[in-house]
Design a protein around this motif. Structure first.
Motif, PDB file in Angstrom:
ATOM      1  N   GLY A 207      -5.533 -16.227   2.278  1.00  0.00           N
ATOM      2  CA  GLY A 207      -4.294 -15.366   1.578  1.00  0.00           C
ATOM      3  C   GLY A 207      -4.432 -13.843   1.875  1.00  0.00           C
ATOM      4  O   GLY A 207      -5.658 -13.327   1.422  1.00  0.00           O
ATOM      5  N   PHE A 208      -3.350 -13.391   2.315  1.00  0.00           N
ATOM      6  CA  PHE A 208      -3.580 -11.862   2.432  1.00  0.00           C
ATOM      7  C   PHE A 208      -2.544 -11.190   1.430  1.00  0.00           C
ATOM      8  O   PHE A 208      -1.242 -11.622   1.753  1.00  0.00           O
ATOM      9  N   PHE A 209      -2.745 -10.416   0.763  1.00  0.00           N
ATOM     10  CA  PHE A 209      -2.022  -9.747  -0.371  1.00  0.00           C
ATOM     11  C   PHE A 209      -2.202  -8.188  -0.501  1.00  0.00           C
ATOM     12  O   PHE A 209      -3.412  -7.561  -0.561  1.00  0.00           O
ATOM     13  N   LYS A 210      -1.155  -7.458  -0.415  1.00  0.00           N
ATOM     14  CA  LYS A 210      -1.030  -6.143  -0.543  1.00  0.00           C
ATOM     15  C   LYS A 210      -1.275  -5.827  -2.163  1.00  0.00           C
ATOM     16  O   LYS A 210       0.058  -5.931  -2.952  1.00  0.00           O
ATOM     17  N   GLN A 245      -1.384   1.888   3.064  1.00  0.00           N
ATOM     18  CA  GLN A 245      -1.708   2.476   4.347  1.00  0.00           C
ATOM     19  C   GLN A 245      -2.735   1.625   5.170  1.00  0.00           C
ATOM     20  O   GLN A 245      -3.093   2.376   6.509  1.00  0.00           O
ATOM     21  N   GLU A 246      -3.142   0.602   4.876  1.00  0.00           N
ATOM     22  CA  GLU A 246      -4.169  -0.098   5.605  1.00  0.00           C
ATOM     23  C   GLU A 246      -3.283  -1.446   6.297  1.00  0.00           C
ATOM     24  O   GLU A 246      -4.095  -2.287   7.222  1.00  0.00           O
ATOM     25  N   PRO A 251      -6.051  -5.901   7.565  1.00  0.00           N
ATOM     26  CA  PRO A 251      -5.701  -7.308   7.569  1.00  0.00           C
ATOM     27  C   PRO A 251      -6.005  -7.980   9.014  1.00  0.00           C
ATOM     28  O   PRO A 251      -6.690  -9.012   9.191  1.00  0.00           O
ATOM     29  N   GLN A 252      -5.713  -7.249  10.162  1.00  0.00           N
ATOM     30  CA  GLN A 252      -5.966  -7.621  11.328  1.00  0.00           C
ATOM     31  C   GLN A 252      -7.417  -7.566  11.618  1.00  0.00           C
ATOM     32  O   GLN A 252      -8.141  -8.772  12.345  1.00  0.00           O
ATOM     33  N   GLU A 253      -8.300  -6.634  11.210  1.00  0.00           N
ATOM     34  CA  GLU A 253      -9.687  -6.696  11.477  1.00  0.00           C
ATOM     35  C   GLU A 253     -10.327  -7.658  10.681  1.00  0.00           C
ATOM     36  O   GLU A 253     -11.318  -8.553  11.092  1.00  0.00           O
ATOM     37  N   GLU A 276       6.451  -9.229   7.602  1.00  0.00           N
ATOM     38  CA  GLU A 276       5.941  -8.104   8.305  1.00  0.00           C
ATOM     39  C   GLU A 276       4.611  -8.506   8.641  1.00  0.00           C
ATOM     40  O   GLU A 276       4.044  -8.493   9.721  1.00  0.00           O
ATOM     41  N   LEU A 277       3.818  -8.731   7.678  1.00  0.00           N
ATOM     42  CA  LEU A 277       2.430  -8.889   8.016  1.00  0.00           C
ATOM     43  C   LEU A 277       1.907 -10.291   8.663  1.00  0.00           C
ATOM     44  O   LEU A 277       1.316 -10.365   9.428  1.00  0.00           O
TER      45      LEU A 277
END
Length: 370
Positions: A207-210, A245-246, A251-253, A276-277
């Protein structure tokens, strides 16, 4: 480059607009301003003179300089029939559709629209709010900036209230202000994203969360709830958080690091904060020759144009976009009319849209493979 006296002038204006200086309150002395900015008395007097001439300040002979009553300056008549729309972005992603939905209805009601973007930065938000308070617009539609983080500009919003300028918030809101708002149930949206994958047999779900925006923290909460509800063990290392700003780096890294592990340790699915992500992570997967959904399933959020333009059609959560914009326009118009003595019987309430899963081909049922 700004002149010294303009820096002093803008400082005083800022203190008026954030409510530090109340009407008829004495401002800092010339000596205090000279010391603060390391400038001459002449420079300070130039700055104060400009503000006196513009109606921001007035002098009392022998007593000092005071903050003026702004509604006595004539600024209330400036830019009438004007509504400001402040978003974290204007030109791309889902924001043009939101703005178009609002602008269409506002234009029909003879209102001009002033558009502003904060780029999800509090300092930009501050400057925009100062401008709005200076022009004294009729109403404001606001998408909060970094809504999950304590906001340093709350005084400006309180000054909007004090100036009797109606405002509403979209997509998120500053909880301490308890404003009227139009949002999606993002917690439920994150739950639906994750539940869809669990029902397809996925248990190792990344899971990726801003997390500088309220939307992201609530979607993460839904992700966690779905695991618990379906008795799927939560892997702490599967939760990746990042700030605005990241977005082009972290996320890609983090995904690249995970893909360096042996294949059997890879996640079988990825929940993304938004479409978008998802597209950015899809690029990482492509470079690694990892196929979606054959190797890893991918799910987004917002049902943006991005979810449909790639060769991988993204399963995602629907965002009302233009419908939200139109609802925001209707709500702010009703508040303005109520302020003007119209529609007294109509009481506005916040709106929360129900999230809806849009199924496409980026997720795969793996139950038959277990």
């Amino acid at each position: 480059m700004k002149t010294k006296h303009s820096i002093v002038r803008e400082y005083i204006q800022s203190k008026i607009l954030d409510g530090t200086y109340e009407p008829h309150q004495k401002i800092s002395s010339e000596s205090e301003l000279m010391e603060r900015f390391s400038v001459s008395r002449h420079t300070v007097r130039l700055a104060i003179g400009d503000l006196v001439n513009q109606g921001w300040l007035y002098r009392k002979q022998g007593a000092g300089t005071y903050c003026a009553e702004r509604n006595e300056t004539g600024s209330n008549d400036y830019n009438r029939k004007n509504i400001a729309i402040i978003t974290t972005n204007i030109s791309n992603y889902i924001f043009p559709s939101i703005i178009q939905g609002a602008e269409s209805l506002l234009s029909k009601n003879d209102y001009q629209v002033s558009l502003y973007s904060t780029d999800n930065d509090h300092e930009n938000e501050k400057k925009i709010l100062e401008k709005i308070l200076t022009y004294n617009v009729d109403g404001v539609i606001i998408e909060p900036t970094q809504s999950a983080i304590s906001n340093p500009n709350i005084n400006y919003y309180l000054n909007l209230e004090k100036s009797n300028i109606p405002y509403i918030m979209i997509n998120a809101y500053y909880d301490e202000l308890e404003p009227l708002s139009i949002t999606i149930d993002d917690e439920k949206g994150g739950f639906i994203q994750t539940e869809h994958l669990i029902e397809q047999g996925h248990e190792n779900i990344l899971g990726f969360f801003k997390t500088d925006d309220l939307q992201g923290t609530r979607r993460m909460k839904g992700y966690l709830k779905a695991h618990r509800s379906h008795h799927v063990q939560i892997r702490p290392s599967n939760i990746i958080t990042y700030h605005t700003q990241e977005i082009m780096t972290k996320p890609q890294e983090e995904l690249e690091k995970i893909l360096e592990l042996p294949n059997e340790e890879w996640p079988t699915a990825i929940v993304c904060y938004n479409d978008e992500l998802a597209m950015l992570l899809l690029d990482v997967l492509r470079k690694k020759n990892i196929k979606v959904p054959e190797d890893i399933s991918l799910i987004g959020y917002d049902n943006s144009l991005l979810s449909r333009v790639s060769e991988v059609k993204l399963t995602t959560i629907k965002h009302p976009q233009s419908e939200m914009g139109e609802a925001a326009a209707k709500m702010i118009l009703n508040l303005i009319n109520r302020k003007q003595g119209l529609n007294k019987e109509e009481v506005e309430e916040s709106i929360v849209y129900e999230p809806e899963l849009i199924k496409r081909n980026s997720t795969k049922d793996i139950r038959e493979l277990v």
